[in-house]
Design a protein around this motif. Structure first.
Motif, PDB file in Angstrom:
ATOM      1  N   LYS A  29      36.290  28.547  33.707  1.00 20.48           N
ATOM      2  CA  LYS A  29      37.141  29.584  33.274  1.00 20.48           C
ATOM      3  C   LYS A  29      37.922  29.946  34.707  1.00 20.48           C
ATOM      4  N   GLU A  30      36.714  30.624  35.615  1.00 16.63           N
ATOM      5  CA  GLU A  30      37.127  31.131  36.926  1.00 16.63           C
ATOM      6  C   GLU A  30      38.019  30.267  37.737  1.00 16.63           C
ATOM      7  N   LYS A  31      37.561  28.962  37.570  1.00 21.96           N
ATOM      8  CA  LYS A  31      38.678  28.284  38.498  1.00 21.96           C
ATOM      9  C   LYS A  31      39.805  27.983  38.080  1.00 21.96           C
ATOM     10  N   ARG A  32      40.429  28.299  36.780  1.00 20.95           N
ATOM     11  CA  ARG A  32      41.743  28.216  36.443  1.00 20.95           C
ATOM     12  C   ARG A  32      42.609  29.715  37.187  1.00 20.95           C
ATOM     13  N   LYS A  33      41.705  30.554  37.317  1.00 21.58           N
ATOM     14  CA  LYS A  33      42.276  31.856  37.665  1.00 21.58           C
ATOM     15  C   LYS A  33      42.092  31.852  39.318  1.00 21.58           C
ATOM     16  N   LYS A  34      41.058  31.366  39.645  1.00 21.02           N
ATOM     17  CA  LYS A  34      40.914  31.533  41.503  1.00 21.02           C
ATOM     18  C   LYS A  34      41.254  30.450  42.395  1.00 21.02           C
ATOM     19  N   LEU A  35      41.346  29.320  41.477  1.00 20.47           N
ATOM     20  CA  LEU A  35      41.960  28.118  42.465  1.00 20.47           C
ATOM     21  C   LEU A  35      43.470  27.930  42.425  1.00 20.47           C
ATOM     22  N   GLY A  36      44.013  27.482  43.496  1.00 25.55           N
ATOM     23  CA  GLY A  36      45.565  27.235  43.150  1.00 25.55           C
ATOM     24  C   GLY A  36      45.657  25.749  43.849  1.00 25.55           C
ATOM     25  N   TYR A  37      46.341  24.807  43.085  1.00 24.23           N
ATOM     26  CA  TYR A  37      46.666  23.490  43.486  1.00 24.23           C
ATOM     27  C   TYR A  37      47.940  23.044  43.608  1.00 24.23           C
ATOM     28  N   VAL A  38      48.376  22.714  44.919  1.00 24.43           N
ATOM     29  CA  VAL A  38      49.600  22.266  45.050  1.00 24.43           C
ATOM     30  C   VAL A  38      49.706  20.690  45.145  1.00 24.43           C
ATOM     31  N   LEU A  39      50.334  20.396  43.878  1.00 27.15           N
ATOM     32  CA  LEU A  39      50.487  18.871  43.609  1.00 27.15           C
ATOM     33  C   LEU A  39      51.440  18.061  44.598  1.00 27.15           C
ATOM     34  N   GLN A  40      51.158  16.904  44.838  1.00 26.87           N
ATOM     35  CA  GLN A  40      52.248  16.232  45.854  1.00 26.87           C
ATOM     36  C   GLN A  40      53.706  15.946  45.147  1.00 26.87           C
ATOM     37  N   ASN A  41      53.637  15.950  43.752  1.00 29.65           N
ATOM     38  CA  ASN A  41      55.105  15.836  43.199  1.00 29.65           C
ATOM     39  C   ASN A  41      55.325  17.182  42.456  1.00 29.65           C
ATOM     40  N   PRO A  42      56.308  18.110  42.993  1.00 31.09           N
ATOM     41  CA  PRO A  42      56.579  19.400  42.281  1.00 31.09           C
ATOM     42  C   PRO A  42      57.071  19.398  40.954  1.00 31.09           C
ATOM     43  N   ASP A  43      57.630  18.259  40.455  1.00 33.56           N
ATOM     44  CA  ASP A  43      58.336  18.050  39.356  1.00 33.56           C
ATOM     45  C   ASP A  43      57.368  18.434  38.004  1.00 33.56           C
ATOM     46  N   TYR A  44      56.114  18.343  38.249  1.00 27.97           N
ATOM     47  CA  TYR A  44      55.018  18.451  37.341  1.00 27.97           C
ATOM     48  C   TYR A  44      54.694  19.816  36.940  1.00 27.97           C
ATOM     49  N   GLN A  45      55.056  20.703  37.933  1.00 30.28           N
ATOM     50  CA  GLN A  45      54.670  22.179  38.042  1.00 30.28           C
ATOM     51  C   GLN A  45      55.925  23.261  37.596  1.00 30.28           C
ATOM     52  N   LEU A  46      56.968  22.595  37.759  1.00 30.36           N
ATOM     53  CA  LEU A  46      58.298  23.466  37.350  1.00 30.36           C
ATOM     54  C   LEU A  46      58.843  23.444  35.927  1.00 30.36           C
ATOM     55  N   PHE A  47      59.085  24.340  35.291  1.00 29.73           N
ATOM     56  CA  PHE A  47      59.400  24.488  33.659  1.00 29.73           C
ATOM     57  C   PHE A  47      60.004  25.470  33.378  1.00 29.73           C
ATOM     58  N   MET A  48      60.221  26.477  34.025  1.00 29.06           N
ATOM     59  CA  MET A  48      60.595  27.606  33.424  1.00 29.06           C
ATOM     60  C   MET A  48      62.244  27.374  33.604  1.00 29.06           C
TER      61      MET A  48
END
Lengths: 465, 226
Positions: A332-351
């Motif tokens: 649970k902490e990992k989801r809040k305290k870890l940041g992961y920038v993926l190779q392909n930004p398309d997966y992380q943008l949706f707003m």
């Protein structure tokens, strides 16, 4: 030498309104003119989103045949005007290697992918076999390897091999080195140089990592934006490559030294005697590693050695076959305290727009504001994130993750496809995050980019195949 | 590593798969259905399809339990058994078809002069399913990375899942179209084949044994040995 490619008054706009007056139209580039001779090796540079890939797509016919755009002017290939030719017709003359190789792979085995264009061109099986063997030797890819298990860099090598196998004497390569390790990049550049010098191939290469390409090229074409109109109206052509290298004052990795001494900070991740395999490939064998708070690691290694896989293992996306990965953080902490920038930004943008994307998980509005200014996103705040250029999306994806102010930051090839100014912005943002971090920020990066490696970390983990 | 020697000619595989599918469902209620299953099971073992059959066990157990369970709601005990048998029959038919490598099937069709737009279309459909699965995995990981949980914010989760999925599918479709065009794919020209997919001794032997297994059951089902 005879001209192979000639561009005359070439203009491009993604504003599709037909009858709009010329002066009101928003242009990507306008009235470009240049000529490339047979056997020349050309590097095309320019800031992210300035239209380099679009220019390549106009030469190979993808624009306007497969991608809509408003165009003016003429492209001549081997003296013939190409306005009314299809992509397929131009493909007989021009070979193209595009960005995002993952989206172009059709077959599930390496050999099938490489021979496919040769089959389409009607080459004899014996000839195909000969070319295939040569390309496999050159790229180091395995004939029966599954394309789905290849790393990003290996996929790029695969798509380059596909194009080389077709044998056109004009080659356009759009950032073919983006995910490639140093050794593979050098091998490819040497081969391209040999093809241009000995066999008269005309090579046009788009690449941001100028420092590795410059020693091989004959001329550099740089997109120059007119300050008055914010549109590229001129291509600056440089023939004095050695002087140009000096001017760039290329960043070397000499400053980056492995700091042996380790503090007594707490251990965040501990990998013990881990084995991990994908199919028949053993990626990790009895592998152990520890990451302490505040450390800054750069994971290095050839394509396909398991760098991204290691990130996925540390983030609990996959499990090791044997051995143990323990972490100070609970799931649970990992989801809040870890940041992961993926190779392909398309997966992380949706707003729906850039603003809401950036503020979605921002810990402090002040920091989000600071990032907007740093990445020059002010004019794009109401745009849909996925309508941005590749470079802009990458910067936004990075900003969104660091706006959450994580304690541990994983960066997977964060500078791919970014121009020097954007790399500087990104590194500056990382420094800002470090100064804001209440607990010392831990950064673990994967990078092949010599511009960024010295600034991303001071400890190096080199993985080998 | 793939072992191509252990596969049957792709067109024969598809054809026999279809035959097993039809006959298997027709024979489900016959008292000798188990012998029918066992004979093809042995044939497949003999031709080294053991690993493929193992891969199908989860499918048989899950789907078998599901269909048998649904039938149990208002069916007789024999209906429950037949429901499970039907899943077994489908799995048996699936052994041959899932062992076919798509590219070999395409090349075999090309050699039979089946139009390339059809064969390559088939290949892309098969490939797209795999890509689709990989994309879903990537997107789910990206959602976790952004700290979004379905249980806390279901609408946001849905947005974070479907928007990138739609965009990725569109990008991949465009990428594949460009990839085909710039790799000289044409529906008008036939092209050549890197590998000739020929009928080999193993295929003839399999055909003979397959027929030898099947014909007695067809004879029985038509009323033989009354």
């Amino acid at each position: 030498m005879k001209p192979t490619i000639k561009v005359k008054n070439l203009s491009l706009s993604y504003d599709l309104e037909e009858n709009k007056p010329r002066e009101e139209r928003i242009w990507i580039f306008k009235d470009l003119n240049f000529q490339i001779e047979e056997g020349e090796f050309i590097l095309i540079t320019g800031s992210s989103g300035c239209g380099k890939s679009s220019l390549m797509n106009m030469i190979n016919g993808v624009i306007p045949n497969l991608k809509d755009a408003y165009t003016e002017g003429y492209v001549y290939i081997l003296g013939k005007e190409m306005s009314h030719t299809t992509v397929r017709q131009r493909t007989r003359l021009v070979g193209s290697v595009f960005q995002n190789p993952r989206e172009q792979i059709i077959f599930d085995q390496v050999a099938d992918e490489i021979v496919f264009p040769m089959e389409n061109l009607g080459k004899a099986p014996q000839e195909m076999q000969q070319i295939l063997d040569e390309l496999l030797r050159l790229t180091g890819l395995e004939k029966h390897a599954k394309t789905a298990t290849l790393s990003g860099g290996e996929k790029q090598k695969l798509m380059t091999a596909c194009t080389l196998g077709m044998g056109q004497k004009i080659l356009i390569l759009d950032e073919p080195l983006a995910n490639m390790d140093a050794r593979s990049s050098e091998e490819l550049l040497k081969l391209l140089k040999k093809l241009s010098e000995e066999k008269g191939y005309t090579i046009i290469l788009v690449e941001h990592r100028e420092e590795i390409v410059l020693p091989y090229v004959d001329r550099v074409f740089s997109f120059v934006n007119s300050s008055a109109e914010n549109v590229c109206k001129k291509i600056d052509i440089r023939e004095d490559i050695e002087d140009y290298i000096e001017e760039l004052r290329i960043v070397s990795t000499e400053g980056a030294k492995n700091t042996k001494e380790r503090g007594n900070t707490e251990i965040l991740f501990s990998v013990e005697q881990m084995d991990y395999r994908i199919g028949n490939r053993l990626l990790f064998n009895d592998f152990s590693w520890q990451i302490r708070r505040g450390e800054e690691w750069v994971v290095l290694g050839d394509n396909g050695c398991g760098k991204t896989t290691l990130f996925r293992l540390l983030n609990d996306f996959i499990k090791p076959n044997s051995g143990k990965i323990s972490s100070l953080f609970s799931k649970k902490e990992k989801r809040k305290k870890l940041g992961y920038v993926l190779q392909n930004p398309d997966y992380q943008l949706f707003m729906p727009n850039v603003r809401s994307e950036l503020y979605l998980r921002a810990k402090s509005p002040d920091f989000a504001e600071e990032l907007i200014h740093l990445f020059r996103l002010e004019t794009m705040l109401d745009r849909h994130p996925l309508s941005l250029s590749e470079g802009q999306k990458r910067k936004l994806g990075f900003a969104c993750i660091i706006a959450n102010e994580p304690e541990v930051l994983f960066l997977d090839e964060p500078t791919v496809g970014l121009d020097n100014a954007s790399v500087e912005q990104l590194l500056h943002a990382l420094d800002l995050l470090k100064t804001r971090s209440e607990k010392k920020l831990t950064v673990i990066s994967i990078s092949h980019d010599k511009r960024a490696i010295p600034h991303l970390g001071n400890r190096f983990l080199e993985l080998s195949k | 590593m793939n072992n191509p020697e252990k596969n049957i000619h792709p067109i024969l595989s598809l054809l026999f798969s279809l035959i097993l599918f039809v006959t298997g469902l027709l024979f489900v209620k016959k008292p000798w259905f188990w012998i029918y299953l066992a004979s093809f099971f042995l044939l497949f073992l003999l031709f080294c399809f053991g690993r493929t059959m193992l891969r199908l066990i989860p499918f048989v157990l899950i789907l078998g339990a599901l269909t048998a369970g649904l039938t149990a709601v208002n069916g007789k005990p024999s209906d429950i058994l037949y429901a499970f048998y039907r899943v077994l029959a489908i799995a048996l038919a699936g052994v041959l078809s899932i062992s076919v490598k798509p590219i070999k099937l395409v090349r075999a069709f090309n050699q039979l002069k089946v139009p390339r737009w059809l064969t390559l279309g088939l290949l892309i459909v098969i490939r797209f399913m795999q890509i689709f699965y990989e994309e879903i995995q990537q997107i789910k990981q990206a959602i976790v990375v952004r700290g979004i949980r379905f249980t806390e914010t279901p609408l946001l989760w849905a947005r974070a899942f479907f928007i990138p999925l739609i965009v990725r599918v569109l990008n991949i479709s465009e990428g594949l179209a460009i990839s085909l065009e710039t790799r000289a794919f044409s529906t008008e020209s036939e092209g050549t084949s890197y590998e000739i997919i020929a009928f080999e001794k193993r295929d003839w032997l399999f055909t003979a044994l397959f027929s030898a297994c099947l014909l007695p059951f067809i004879y029985l089902s038509l009323g033989g040995l009354k």
